[in-house]
Scaffold this motif. Structure first.
Motif, PDB file in Angstrom:
ATOM      1  N   ILE A  96     -23.357  31.115  -6.332  1.00 50.49           N
ATOM      2  CA  ILE A  96     -24.818  31.227  -6.386  1.00 50.49           C
ATOM      3  C   ILE A  96     -25.247  32.566  -5.797  1.00 50.49           C
ATOM      4  CG2 ILE A  96     -26.997  30.280  -5.500  1.00 50.49           C
ATOM      5  CD1 ILE A  96     -25.613  27.538  -5.436  1.00 50.49           C
ATOM      6  N   ILE A  97     -26.133  33.253  -6.499  1.00 54.60           N
ATOM      7  CA  ILE A  97     -26.776  34.461  -5.982  1.00 54.60           C
ATOM      8  C   ILE A  97     -28.161  34.055  -5.502  1.00 54.60           C
ATOM      9  CG2 ILE A  97     -27.579  36.794  -6.490  1.00 54.60           C
ATOM     10  CD1 ILE A  97     -25.582  36.871  -8.801  1.00 54.60           C
ATOM     11  N   HIS A  98     -28.454  34.346  -4.245  1.00 54.49           N
ATOM     12  CA  HIS A  98     -29.739  33.903  -3.682  1.00 54.49           C
ATOM     13  C   HIS A  98     -30.907  34.656  -4.310  1.00 54.49           C
ATOM     14  CE1 HIS A  98     -33.077  33.491  -0.845  1.00 54.49           C
ATOM     15  NE2 HIS A  98     -32.501  32.369  -0.431  1.00 54.49           N
ATOM     16  N   ARG A  99     -30.821  35.969  -4.358  1.00 50.34           N
ATOM     17  CA  ARG A  99     -31.762  36.820  -5.072  1.00 50.34           C
ATOM     18  C   ARG A  99     -33.033  37.157  -4.293  1.00 50.34           C
ATOM     19  NH1 ARG A  99     -33.935  35.487 -11.176  1.00 50.34           N
ATOM     20  NH2 ARG A  99     -33.966  37.597 -12.018  1.00 50.34           N
ATOM     21  N   ASP A 100     -33.254  36.569  -3.138  1.00 49.89           N
ATOM     22  CA  ASP A 100     -34.466  36.896  -2.381  1.00 49.89           C
ATOM     23  C   ASP A 100     -34.196  36.804  -0.883  1.00 49.89           C
ATOM     24  OD1 ASP A 100     -37.080  37.694  -2.074  1.00 49.89           O
ATOM     25  OD2 ASP A 100     -37.915  35.683  -2.241  1.00 49.89           O
ATOM     26  N   ILE A 101     -33.127  37.471  -0.446  1.00 52.89           N
ATOM     27  CA  ILE A 101     -32.793  37.475   0.971  1.00 52.89           C
ATOM     28  C   ILE A 101     -33.756  38.403   1.710  1.00 52.89           C
ATOM     29  CG2 ILE A 101     -31.046  38.172   2.662  1.00 52.89           C
ATOM     30  CD1 ILE A 101     -30.454  35.556   1.266  1.00 52.89           C
ATOM     31  N   LYS A 102     -34.373  37.874   2.748  1.00 50.66           N
ATOM     32  CA  LYS A 102     -35.275  38.644   3.612  1.00 50.66           C
ATOM     33  C   LYS A 102     -35.465  37.868   4.904  1.00 50.66           C
ATOM     34  CE  LYS A 102     -39.215  36.778   0.974  1.00 50.66           C
ATOM     35  NZ  LYS A 102     -40.408  37.132   0.169  1.00 50.66           N
ATOM     36  N   SER A 103     -36.057  38.510   5.879  1.00 52.12           N
ATOM     37  CA  SER A 103     -36.147  37.893   7.206  1.00 52.12           C
ATOM     38  C   SER A 103     -37.034  36.660   7.225  1.00 52.12           C
ATOM     39  CB  SER A 103     -36.655  38.916   8.226  1.00 52.12           C
ATOM     40  OG  SER A 103     -37.912  39.441   7.835  1.00 52.12           O
ATOM     41  N   THR A 104     -37.971  36.545   6.290  1.00 53.17           N
ATOM     42  CA  THR A 104     -38.817  35.342   6.247  1.00 53.17           C
ATOM     43  C   THR A 104     -38.114  34.170   5.583  1.00 53.17           C
ATOM     44  OG1 THR A 104     -39.825  36.197   4.220  1.00 53.17           O
ATOM     45  CG2 THR A 104     -40.989  36.609   6.284  1.00 53.17           C
ATOM     46  N   ASN A 105     -36.998  34.429   4.903  1.00 56.35           N
ATOM     47  CA  ASN A 105     -36.226  33.352   4.279  1.00 56.35           C
ATOM     48  C   ASN A 105     -34.994  32.992   5.087  1.00 56.35           C
ATOM     49  OD1 ASN A 105     -37.965  32.945   2.162  1.00 56.35           O
ATOM     50  ND2 ASN A 105     -36.874  34.305   0.749  1.00 56.35           N
ATOM     51  N   ASP A 144     -35.272  28.987   0.722  1.00 58.12           N
ATOM     52  CA  ASP A 144     -36.008  29.456  -0.457  1.00 58.12           C
ATOM     53  C   ASP A 144     -35.073  29.898  -1.580  1.00 58.12           C
ATOM     54  OD1 ASP A 144     -37.911  30.230  -2.244  1.00 58.12           O
ATOM     55  OD2 ASP A 144     -39.084  31.391  -0.811  1.00 58.12           O
ATOM     56  N   PHE A 145     -34.699  28.941  -2.428  1.00 55.62           N
ATOM     57  CA  PHE A 145     -33.759  29.192  -3.519  1.00 55.62           C
ATOM     58  C   PHE A 145     -34.439  29.186  -4.885  1.00 55.62           C
ATOM     59  CE2 PHE A 145     -31.421  27.690   0.073  1.00 55.62           C
ATOM     60  CZ  PHE A 145     -30.232  28.391   0.047  1.00 55.62           C
ATOM     61  N   GLY A 146     -35.761  29.397  -4.887  1.00 56.51           N
ATOM     62  CA  GLY A 146     -36.494  29.328  -6.147  1.00 56.51           C
ATOM     63  C   GLY A 146     -36.132  30.407  -7.142  1.00 56.51           C
ATOM     64  N   LEU A 147     -35.609  31.555  -6.674  1.00 55.76           N
ATOM     65  CA  LEU A 147     -35.248  32.650  -7.573  1.00 55.76           C
ATOM     66  C   LEU A 147     -33.742  32.750  -7.799  1.00 55.76           C
ATOM     67  CD1 LEU A 147     -37.621  35.472  -6.234  1.00 55.76           C
ATOM     68  CD2 LEU A 147     -38.019  33.870  -8.106  1.00 55.76           C
ATOM     69  N   SER A 148     -32.990  31.808  -7.250  1.00 51.55           N
ATOM     70  CA  SER A 148     -31.535  31.909  -7.267  1.00 51.55           C
ATOM     71  C   SER A 148     -30.967  31.781  -8.667  1.00 51.55           C
ATOM     72  CB  SER A 148     -30.922  30.845  -6.356  1.00 51.55           C
ATOM     73  OG  SER A 148     -31.354  31.015  -5.026  1.00 51.55           O
ATOM     74  N   LYS A 149     -29.785  32.350  -8.841  1.00 47.79           N
ATOM     75  CA  LYS A 149     -29.016  32.235 -10.081  1.00 47.79           C
ATOM     76  C   LYS A 149     -27.680  31.603  -9.741  1.00 47.79           C
ATOM     77  CE  LYS A 149     -31.567  34.242 -13.317  1.00 47.79           C
ATOM     78  NZ  LYS A 149     -31.953  33.566 -14.569  1.00 47.79           N
ATOM     79  N   SER A 150     -27.264  30.642 -10.545  1.00 55.36           N
ATOM     80  CA  SER A 150     -25.995  29.968 -10.301  1.00 55.36           C
ATOM     81  C   SER A 150     -25.105  30.107 -11.516  1.00 55.36           C
ATOM     82  CB  SER A 150     -26.220  28.482  -9.986  1.00 55.36           C
ATOM     83  OG  SER A 150     -26.841  27.834 -11.082  1.00 55.36           O
ATOM     84  N   LYS A 188     -23.469  41.231  -4.958  1.00 53.35           N
ATOM     85  CA  LYS A 188     -23.637  42.385  -4.074  1.00 53.35           C
ATOM     86  C   LYS A 188     -25.119  42.764  -3.922  1.00 53.35           C
ATOM     87  CE  LYS A 188     -19.274  43.089  -3.248  1.00 53.35           C
ATOM     88  NZ  LYS A 188     -18.604  44.348  -3.608  1.00 53.35           N
ATOM     89  N   SER A 189     -25.966  42.226  -4.814  1.00 55.34           N
ATOM     90  CA  SER A 189     -27.411  42.420  -4.638  1.00 55.34           C
ATOM     91  C   SER A 189     -27.891  41.708  -3.386  1.00 55.34           C
ATOM     92  CB  SER A 189     -28.169  41.913  -5.869  1.00 55.34           C
ATOM     93  OG  SER A 189     -27.771  42.594  -7.035  1.00 55.34           O
ATOM     94  N   ASP A 190     -27.336  40.525  -3.122  1.00 55.24           N
ATOM     95  CA  ASP A 190     -27.651  39.817  -1.875  1.00 55.24           C
ATOM     96  C   ASP A 190     -27.147  40.598  -0.667  1.00 55.24           C
ATOM     97  OD1 ASP A 190     -28.897  37.736  -3.139  1.00 55.24           O
ATOM     98  OD2 ASP A 190     -27.223  36.325  -2.971  1.00 55.24           O
ATOM     99  N   VAL A 191     -25.983  41.243  -0.825  1.00 55.06           N
ATOM    100  CA  VAL A 191     -25.418  42.010   0.287  1.00 55.06           C
ATOM    101  C   VAL A 191     -26.364  43.152   0.667  1.00 55.06           C
ATOM    102  CG1 VAL A 191     -23.492  43.458   1.018  1.00 55.06           C
ATOM    103  CG2 VAL A 191     -23.063  41.378  -0.320  1.00 55.06           C
ATOM    104  N   TYR A 192     -26.919  43.831  -0.343  1.00 51.93           N
ATOM    105  CA  TYR A 192     -27.867  44.922  -0.063  1.00 51.93           C
ATOM    106  C   TYR A 192     -29.082  44.383   0.703  1.00 51.93           C
ATOM    107  CZ  TYR A 192     -30.997  48.889  -0.622  1.00 51.93           C
ATOM    108  OH  TYR A 192     -31.846  49.936  -0.371  1.00 51.93           O
TER     109      TYR A 192
END
Length: 846
Positions: free
Chosen positions: A622-631, A644-650, A684-688
């Motif tokens: 799963i790619i989370h796709r919206d990693i940030k400090s509020t999540n 908050d997994f509403g934008l995730s891709k699996s 790796k988008s989540d890693v960034y």
């Protein structure tokens, strides 16, 4: 001076505490002509008498007319002045298992009993008290505890019939705790205040028979509402009752409006009517708004009550809004399946309005625990003169009957009762031994039953309260609830119950999906309720994605989905409640105390574990796709959980696979620049994005700050520049000055820099990030202080020696498995070191 006698009897194994109050009648300065026959107003734990709301509370200690041998201790507030009333500056403390107040009853009949609690600041913490309050044969309050953050007194009110010369109130501390009370009221009310019987109404409608024998039951006041008016204080009520406004309970406020206060005379039809409610209740009302008839055919009030418990509901009416005689006719609805036509003139024989009247019902809400009461017009073709109104509502739980004729023995008979009690206790012990033996025998011989999940049974939150957790909590082969569309579904009434009908006071946040409310389920579980709203940035696809993904995964560093609701155009998600809010809340622009560096590292490690599980261990990847400090949310122990997994891709993910998207989704400032340019989404988008979070944690500033100079506005660009120049210490949060081990800071900066590389192939995996962050934590904790640019391998030798590594099994890419979750798609070089590190952590845990 009021007389108060306190007596005590000491017996082996228990202490009986008696307070016998015998004093002349208190003449109350009430708003009506009624004078109570029996009235006790006790200022518990005090030597002084205090006036409060038109009654004098008499101290229960320190008078010449008071004698006692054994008694509970008294407590005094450490504050010089009470913000509420002097009666809440003292309390009576009970630590014995059978403490009692005993009151002489002058007049028999129905009494109001009020217990006042306020956990003021003192030498002891009154909010830690856990206790029961009971009368003979019936518990009034069970495992009762006052929250420590309570800013106002808690008053518990009961109506019960007393038919003996003594009234005994028992206080029973639970376990090693204690009991307390600040003030006590007991006053007689006229016969008829509690009806002899009332129609039964359930969710499906009215039953054929009435509920009888109500006066013999004990009633606990749950709600007393002044519909359409302001708060009514005890000063303006015959029985010193409080009435709350209805604003927090009306379902659609725009469907009705408040009337102006009526100032004329009220024409009471019967003598009792003037005591059933305060005059202030009958002088105001909520009236259906004519302009809203087309949109809102009914006006509804919703109340949370005890599930499956009977409740006496009293609806108060007074015709203060009629245009002319015999023009106001409307319907009263309960659960929409029961209708009571309200005809003030024909049914009640009222000749001269305004005349107060009321209707009583006994309601059983079922498992929903909700009571819905509505008013509406008689027909859809309403004339301009047709109106519907309501003045007041009372809801009282019927908690059971009790032995009101019990009379305590005294004088020469006390020893007989002591012997009787000892005999009963001995017999109870023998019975208990037999019962336990039988239970053990049954347990050994019974066949195990398969546990079934109910239609909306909440899933447990599996957090362990530490920075490491096993991944066996959810395998890669499917959902913890196979048919999650049923197992996680929560009915809308339960959502209303948990959030008090989406009470604005419970609003704790707002995001792209909608508002987030704090709530409490019936079993006491605290939850966060995300409710979509029309026009929000996210919609059904995001709603469906979050349910689909979270039903498949379970990890102590991922926020758990408890359930969802998709009824009446609502899209609602229910999660475990994270007590400490988001990581961002603790970094900047908030009143939270600052997080120490070690704790910040542990939070980053926890979030990295959750992301690593998503990428490698979750079903298909799963790619989370919206990693940030509020999540990244924090529980009560500051354990980090990704949300908050509403934008995730699996789907299956490895180094060579990507998701090609038609539009970039995420949050500006955290977006992977390569994903932004190519629309190719990888893990790796989540890693960034996580690299940006790492800089937020270090610098305590937002990802984008347009108020700063151009070169500093983007945190990622500024952070990389400072790291490469060797000036990372200049961007550290000032509150951390002198707290960070220089080698830990250097390693942390290296991790952030790697995460923020332009090309995704140059970024590490989350497994690498996790390893390096754990290493930075070890560097922070080491007692050996080294220079800023010591070699990292030398620095780490004290933590991970070569001899230690040789003792561990050789792990290849194909062989590594995280407690049953295969780790696929990682570089073999990374897997060897990461696998070794995880093995060490498991060994430490053992």
């Amino acid at each position: 001076m009021a007389k108060l006698h306190i007596h005590g009897v000491h017996a082996p194994g228990f202490i009986l505490f008696f307070v016998s109050l015998q004093y002349p009648l208190l003449l109350l300065a009430l708003s009506s002509a009624y004078t109570t026959q029996t009235s006790y107003f006790i200022n518990c734990g005090s030597r002084e008498s205090q006036n409060y709301s038109n009654r004098s509370f008499v101290g229960d200690t320190g008078s010449d007319s008071i004698s006692f041998t054994k008694q509970g201790t008294s407590a005094q507030s450490s504050s010089q002045f009470s913000s509420v009333s002097p009666i809440y500056d003292t309390a009576r403390i009970f630590r014995n298992p059978s403490s009692q107040y005993v009151l002489d009853v002058i007049n028999k009949g129905t009494h109001i009993v009020r217990l006042h609690f306020f956990p003021f600041a003192s030498k002891g913490n009154l909010s830690e008290a856990v206790f029961n309050v009971s009368v003979k044969g019936l518990t009034l309050l069970s495992n009762f505890q006052i929250p420590s953050r309570t800013n106002s007194p808690v008053v518990e009110e009961f109506l019960l019939s007393i038919n003996s010369n003594k009234f005994i109130l028992y206080f029973s501390p639970q376990g090693s705790s204690f009991a307390f009370i600040n003030a006590l009221e007991v006053l007689l009310v006229p016969h008829g205040v509690v009806p002899d019987s009332a129609p039964r109404v359930g969710i499906s409608g009215k039953n054929s028979s009435n509920y009888s024998g109500i006066p013999s039951q004990v009633l606990r006041t749950v709600y007393r509402i002044n519909v359409g008016g302001n708060e009514v204080t005890p000063v303006d009520d015959s029985f010193l009752r409080s009435w709350d406004p209805d604003d927090n309970y009306i379902y659609l406020p725009n469907a009705a409006k408040n009337t102006t206060s009526y100032v004329g005379n009220l024409n009471y039809q019967y003598g009792l009517d003037r005591y059933l409610a305060s005059e202030q209740v009958y002088r105001s009302a909520k009236v259906m708004d004519k302009s809203a008839w087309g949109l809102y055919p009914n006006t509804t009030w919703n109340f949370k009550v005890s599930a499956n418990a009977r409740h006496l509901v009293r609806a108060h009416f007074c015709e203060i809004i009629g245009l002319s005689l015999n023009t106001v006719h409307f319907n009263l609805y309960i659960y929409e399946n029961f209708t009571e036509p309200i005809d003030p003139y024909g049914i009640n024989g009222i000749q001269r309005p305004p005349a107060p009247f009321h209707y009583d019902y006994v309601i059983q809400p079922g498992s929903s625990g909700l009571v819905n009461i509505s008013i509406g017009l008689l027909n859809a073709n309403a004339t301009t003169e047709q109106l519907a109104y309501l003045n007041g509502l009372e809801i009282m739980e019927i908690i059971g009957s009790w032995n009101s004729r019990f009379v305590p023995s005294g004088g020469d008979n006390q020893n007989k009762h002591i012997g009787l009690i000892i005999g009963l206790v001995s017999g109870s012990i023998v019975f208990l031994c037999i019962f336990v033996s039988a239970a053990i025998f049954i347990r050994k011989h019974r066949k195990p039953k398969r546990t079934e999940i109910s239609v909306w049974s909440p899933l447990p939150a599996l957090g362990r309260g530490n920075s490491y957790c096993k991944l066996t909590e959810q395998s890669t082969h499917g959902s913890i609830v196979p048919n999650f569309h049923l197992g996680l579904k929560i009915p809308l009434p339960e959502i209303h119950f948990a959030t008090n009908n989406f009470d604005p006071k419970l609003l704790i946040g707002k995001g792209g999906f909608g508002n987030v409310y704090r709530g409490t389920l019936r079993d006491g579980t605290k939850v966060a309720v995300k409710r979509s709203e029309l026009g929000s940035g996210q919609g059904f696809l995001e709603f469906q994605t979050e349910i689909t993904i979270l039903s498949k995964i379970r990890h102590c560093h991922l926020v758990s989905l408890i359930g969802y609701c998709a009824e009446q155009s609502e899209m609602i998600l229910v999660f475990e409640f994270m007590e400490k809010g988001s990581l961002r809340d603790h970094l900047y622009n908030s009143d939270f105390p600052y997080l120490p560096w070690k704790q910040r590292l542990e939070i980053c490690i926890g979030a990295a574990q959750g992301l690593d599980y998503l990428h490698r261990g979750a079903a298909g990847g799963i790619i989370h796709r919206d990693i940030k400090s509020t999540n990244i949310l924090l529980d009560e122990n500051y354990v980090a959980k990704v949300a908050d997994f509403g934008l995730s891709k699996s789907g299956p993910l490895d180094q060579s696979q990507t998701h090609v998207t038609t539009g970039v989704k995420g949050t500006f400032g955290y977006l992977d620049p390569e994903y932004f340019k190519t629309l190719q989404l990888t893990k790796k988008s989540d890693v960034y994005s996580f690299g940006v979070v790492l800089l937020e944690v270090l610098c305590a500033r937002p990802a984008i700050d347009p108020s700063l100079p151009r070169e500093q506005a983007n945190l990622a660009d500024w952070g990389i520049m400072c790291i490469q120049k060797g000036t990372i210490e200049q961007i550290v949060d000032p509150v951390l000055a002198g707290e960070i081990n220089p080698n830990s800071l250097r390693k942390y900066g290296e991790v952030a820099e790697k995460c923020l590389q332009e090309e995704d192939e140059e970024r590490p995996s989350m497994g690498d990030v996790l390893w390096d962050l754990e290493y930075a934590l070890q560097l922070q904790q080491t007692t050996v202080k080294r220079e800023m640019y010591d070699d990292s391998t030398t620095d780490g030798s004290s933590i991970l020696t070569l001899s230690t590594m040789r003792k561990l099994p050789s792990l290849s890419e194909d062989a590594v498995e995280e407690d049953g979750v295969a780790a696929k798609g990682e570089d073999s070089s990374m897997m060897s070191t990461s696998g070794v590190f995880y093995q060490m952590k498991r060994d430490e845990a053992r």
